[in-house]
Scaffold this active site. Structure first.
Site, PDB file in Angstrom:
ATOM      1  N   GLY A  55      -1.740   3.062  -6.143  1.00  0.00           N
ATOM      2  CA  GLY A  55      -1.425   4.096  -5.154  1.00  0.00           C
ATOM      3  C   GLY A  55      -0.159   3.727  -4.407  1.00  0.00           C
ATOM      4  N   GLY A 104      -1.468  -0.059  -0.426  1.00  0.00           N
ATOM      5  CA  GLY A 104      -1.581  -1.393  -1.017  1.00  0.00           C
ATOM      6  C   GLY A 104      -1.456  -2.497   0.013  1.00  0.00           C
ATOM      7  N   GLU A 151      -0.941  -2.074  -8.069  1.00  0.00           N
ATOM      8  CA  GLU A 151       0.080  -1.336  -8.814  1.00  0.00           C
ATOM      9  C   GLU A 151       0.497  -0.193  -7.902  1.00  0.00           C
ATOM     10  OE1 GLU A 151       1.821   1.331 -10.780  1.00  0.00           O
ATOM     11  OE2 GLU A 151      -0.043   1.597 -11.903  1.00  0.00           O
ATOM     12  N   CYS A 158       4.238   6.812 -11.219  1.00  0.00           N
ATOM     13  CA  CYS A 158       4.817   5.671 -10.506  1.00  0.00           C
ATOM     14  C   CYS A 158       6.045   5.178 -11.272  1.00  0.00           C
ATOM     15  CB  CYS A 158       3.791   4.576 -10.318  1.00  0.00           C
ATOM     16  SG  CYS A 158       3.063   4.054 -11.844  1.00  0.00           S
TER      17      CYS A 158
END
Ligand code: UN1
Length: 504
Positions: free
Chosen positions: A239, A244, A261, A295
């Site tokens: 996310g 994170g 990630e 991403c």
């Protein structure tokens, strides 16, 4: 109600928690999953609450105690069957991904294929959970490392890969001997429910219900419980960098492990000797595929000054003909953003870009039709444009010009994120410069392919604000296991290491 949903066993109102015996009644708030293409309601989900969370974790832990004792290749066989089950439902699951998050048909199918590939990769891994052996300094001693299952792994996923990112984690964690509790995005709960049902059925049939758990709930209720829970030795989270940072701090405070990630701000460098046909296609897919919501999406483009003008002209022409529309219509290449908030973020970004001196070359507005559609946007940007340092989850591409490759690489690296990067060049020297220690600082560095669409065989993830985690292929299975160093003495003496003597 869509036939696809019916075929996948999703009712108009469904529960958001599942454990050893399958789904059970939850009593949290009701949310509606809507189709971003039309705004139509797809189905409702009753969220899980704290007590549901506890039940899922308890059952996952009980199941873990049995699952870990099954030999890894036998676990692999069950994961192989999961891959088969996903293959059987690939068509419907792919369509559900298109309906729920707006991916075009081939990307919806591609995502399910990524999960099938993960299952198959994990089957192979299940026979190769190898440890090193070392020569002991002591006579008649042997030393080696072995890897044990970890426990219950918490997996937090984002809306943009509502199926495959779970599979990256779950397939590997399962062969490693862990059980997995999944907290999916509230923006894509139906894909999670359908995916869980398909894979859980295989485990139920094998007598291992509970090894896969699902808890759909609010961050402040179940998300918070998950990251604070000492019963979960590993939290894998995908996310935003903001999310994170929070997850990482909380998990670190209990000395748990994180696999992160997070955001990317991925760049492509097109050198003066690049094959421009390849580069146009690589950049267009990277920047506009998944409507810029990967991403790994390409967000910045560095063009050598010799080819810059011609390349921009071609890119603008390509952008102006990109078919935008219903992701399930054949020929559509750009679907909607996930929701109205995403459109608002896009519009805000465009306003800031203009304020900061960026020039909109094409796009820059929403599309005049129902649903959350925006136009893919190209921005000519001065090198120091502040917006270009931020990840806006939308199809906005900043274009810069350079004359010196080292400077382009330095500019490419000069952002907080470090996920993916690419160079288009036919020069061996330029390619190797880009790949050298002084080259790209990202977890992924490609030559003559774009920044997105990585294969699962390699380890996936990135540096800096991307979080440092590595998922999917290569030796990423190690993240889901605990390492044990064993020294065995088969002699009749007890020599001590480092020459220490201690005679009693
Ligand atoms: C993501 O956007 O979170 O490399 C994952 C890719 C895909 C995975 C993207 N295989 O673009």
């Amino acid at each position: 109600m869509h036939d696809v949903l019916k075929r996948l066993g999703i009712d108009e109102e469904t529960y958001g928690a599942a454990g050893a015996g399958g789904f059970y009644p939850t009593a949290g708030p009701l949310i509606t999953s809507t189709n971003p293409t039309t705004g139509e309601a797809l189905a409702k989900v009753r969220l899980g609450r704290r007590d549901d969370y506890d039940r899922v974790i308890t059952e996952a832990h009980d199941a873990f105690l049995r699952w870990r004792m099954l030999p890894a290749p036998k676990r692999g066989e069950i994961v192989r069957q999961m891959g088969e089950a996903l293959r059987e439902h690939k068509d419907d699951l792919g369509a559900l991904i298109s309906l729920e998050v707006g991916k075009i048909r081939s990307e919806g199918l591609g995502e399910v294929q990524e999960s099938i590939d993960m299952a198959e990769l994990a089957v192979g891994m299940s026979r190769q959970l190898y440890g090193l052996s070392m020569h002991s300094e002591r006579p008649q001693h042997r030393m080696y490392e072995q890897w044990h299952p970890l426990g219950v792994v918490g997996v937090i996923t984002a809306f943009n890969f509502p199926n495959a990112v779970w599979a990256w984690n779950a397939m590997v964690a399962l062969i490693a001997g862990d059980s997995v509790v999944w907290k999916p995005s509230l923006k894509a709960p139906l894909t999670a429910i359908a995916t869980h049902k398909i894979c859980d059925q295989v485990l139920q049939d094998a007598g291992f219900g509970g090894v896969l758990g699902l808890i759909i709930g609010e961050d402040k209720v179940v998300g918070d419980a998950l990251i604070r829970d000492r019963r979960l030795p590993l939290i894998s989270a995908t996310g935003s960098t903001r999310m994170g940072r929070h997850v990482s701090a909380v998990v670190a405070s209990r000395l748990g492990r994180c696999l992160l990630e997070l955001g990317g701000n991925n760049a492509v460098i097109v050198h003066r000797d690049a094959d421009l046909d390849l580069a146009i296609r690589g950049v267009a897919f990277g920047a506009c595929g998944t409507a810029g919501q990967r991403c790994t999406s390409t967000r910045r483009l560095f063009l050598h000054q010799d080819i810059a003008e011609a390349f921009v002209d071609r890119l603008v022409a390509a952008y102006n003909t990109l078919p935008i529309g219903d992701p399930l219509d054949e020929g559509t290449l750009v679907g909607p953003l996930i929701d109205q908030d995403a459109v608002t973020m896009y519009e805000r970004a465009i306003a800031s870009i203009k304020e900061q001196g960026g020039e909109i070359l094409c796009g820059g507005q929403r599309v005049d039709r129902p649903g959350h559609f925006v136009k893919p946007t190209l921005v000519r940007a001065p090198l120091d444009l502040p917006m270009a340092k931020e990840e806006t989850f939308a199809p906005i591409l900043y274009v810069f010009t350079y004359d010196d490759l080292d400077r382009a690489i330095a500019a490419q690296n000069d952002v907080d994120q470090g996920l993916s990067s690419a160079i288009f060049t036919d020069s061996f020297r330029a390619a190797e410069t880009f790949l050298s220690h002084a080259g790209s600082d990202c977890g992924i560095a490609n030559v003559n392919i774009g920044t997105s669409g990585a294969e699962i065989g390699g380890a996936f993830g990135g540096e800096k604000d991307t979080g440092g985690g590595r998922e999917a292929g290569s030796d990423s299975w190690k993240a889901y296991m605990r390492r044990q160093t064993c020294t065995l003495n088969w002699g009749s003496e007890l020599p001590l290491a480092q020459g220490v003597s201690f005679d009693v």
